[in-house]
Design an enzyme around this catalytic site. Sequence first.
Site, short mmCIF file in Angstrom:
data_model
loop_
_atom_site.label_atom_id
_atom_site.label_comp_id
_atom_site.label_asym_id
_atom_site.label_seq_id
_atom_site.Cartn_x
_atom_site.Cartn_y
_atom_site.Cartn_z
N ARG A 12 59.55 7.16 31.53
CA ARG A 12 60.27 7.25 32.81
C ARG A 12 61.71 7.71 32.62
O ARG A 12 62.16 8.66 33.27
CB ARG A 12 60.22 5.90 33.53
CG ARG A 12 58.85 5.56 34.09
CD ARG A 12 58.84 4.21 34.78
NE ARG A 12 59.10 3.13 33.85
CZ ARG A 12 58.17 2.54 33.10
NH1 ARG A 12 56.92 2.97 33.16
NH2 ARG A 12 58.47 1.55 32.28
N MET A 13 62.45 7.05 31.72
CA MET A 13 63.84 7.42 31.54
C MET A 13 63.98 8.75 30.82
O MET A 13 64.79 9.61 31.21
CB MET A 13 64.58 6.34 30.76
CG MET A 13 65.21 5.26 31.62
SD MET A 13 66.26 5.91 32.94
CE MET A 13 67.43 6.90 32.03
N PRO A 115 72.63 -0.51 25.82
CA PRO A 115 71.43 -0.97 26.50
C PRO A 115 71.38 -0.53 27.96
O PRO A 115 70.34 -0.67 28.62
CB PRO A 115 71.55 -2.49 26.40
CG PRO A 115 73.03 -2.74 26.37
CD PRO A 115 73.59 -1.59 25.57
N ASN A 116 72.51 -0.03 28.47
CA ASN A 116 72.57 0.36 29.87
C ASN A 116 73.62 1.47 30.01
O ASN A 116 74.75 1.31 29.58
CB ASN A 116 72.94 -0.83 30.74
CG ASN A 116 72.70 -0.58 32.21
OD1 ASN A 116 73.22 0.37 32.78
ND2 ASN A 116 71.92 -1.44 32.85
N MET A 117 73.24 2.58 30.60
CA MET A 117 74.11 3.74 30.69
C MET A 117 74.92 3.82 31.98
O MET A 117 75.68 4.76 32.17
CB MET A 117 73.28 5.02 30.54
CG MET A 117 72.59 5.18 29.20
SD MET A 117 73.75 5.43 27.85
CE MET A 117 72.62 5.53 26.46
N HIS A 146 63.27 -6.98 36.52
CA HIS A 146 62.88 -5.58 36.31
C HIS A 146 61.44 -5.38 36.77
O HIS A 146 60.72 -6.34 37.06
CB HIS A 146 63.01 -5.20 34.83
CG HIS A 146 64.41 -4.98 34.38
ND1 HIS A 146 65.24 -6.02 34.01
CD2 HIS A 146 65.15 -3.84 34.25
CE1 HIS A 146 66.43 -5.53 33.66
NE2 HIS A 146 66.39 -4.22 33.80
N LYS A 150 58.07 -3.35 32.26
CA LYS A 150 59.08 -3.48 31.21
C LYS A 150 58.54 -4.34 30.07
O LYS A 150 57.96 -5.40 30.30
CB LYS A 150 60.36 -4.09 31.77
CG LYS A 150 61.50 -4.12 30.76
CD LYS A 150 62.82 -4.47 31.42
CE LYS A 150 63.96 -4.54 30.41
NZ LYS A 150 64.16 -3.25 29.70
#
Length: 254
Positions: A12-13, A115-117, A146, A150
């Site tokens: 997905r990402m 861990p998070n952009m 989430h 996940k």
Amino acid sequence: MIKIVITGAGGRMGGIVAEEIAREEGLELVGAVVAPRHAAVGSVFHGINIVSDLREVLSPADVIVDFTSPEASLRFIAACAQAGRAMVIGTTGFSAPQIETIRGFSEKIPVLLSPNMSAGTNLLFKLVEEVTRALEGFDIEIMEIHHNRKKDSPSGTASRLAEAVQKVRPGTTLIPGREGSIGPRPKEEIGIFSLRGGDVVGEHTVIFAGEGERLELTHRAHSRLTFARGTLRAISFIHGRAPGLYSMTDVLGL
């Protein structure tokens, strides 16, 4: 022009980031990698043939962007270090020894690990440190939710939020949920609760509970585009940097 390879392009990402790169001036997608036996192997994505071996597309790349699994990420960073390529890692679920392995490779190449952009979440990390420092004696709990697909728990962002608390309160203990007759809550605990359901992109709340009042800091991600756009900023930041281990707080100047 920054030339980029995406690993985990079938996820997905990885897929969303690859699409954003293809649209962005100054960035060029030169490779897309998926796991062996993935259905996308051999297909064409934005004019790029999707492969299962990073080595096939590593040569023309400036930056490798990774959204896969901890085990795969370690294989990819080893290849990047050998080839002298920069790397942006958005994979989560790393163990402490795995983080140290990444740190070792970052002595050879520039690595951005986060861990998070998203900008908002990385600001939240800083706010949690400040509030923890200001609200001495308050109980602190972390809750995240989430989507139901996940794999890791707690989320990498929740773990990073806990690290922000522990930076100010060394010696605290992380408790992943509670059950049974546990007695009164010790002051040195930080409870982390993981919820999974539906298609929730990501939501994190840090609760500061004191006598007669409670403060909650929450970040909600409404779309994965938020993370993709942050990843593009990370790519531009890491390109041409000296070897070292960087984070999104460096990108954002926090």
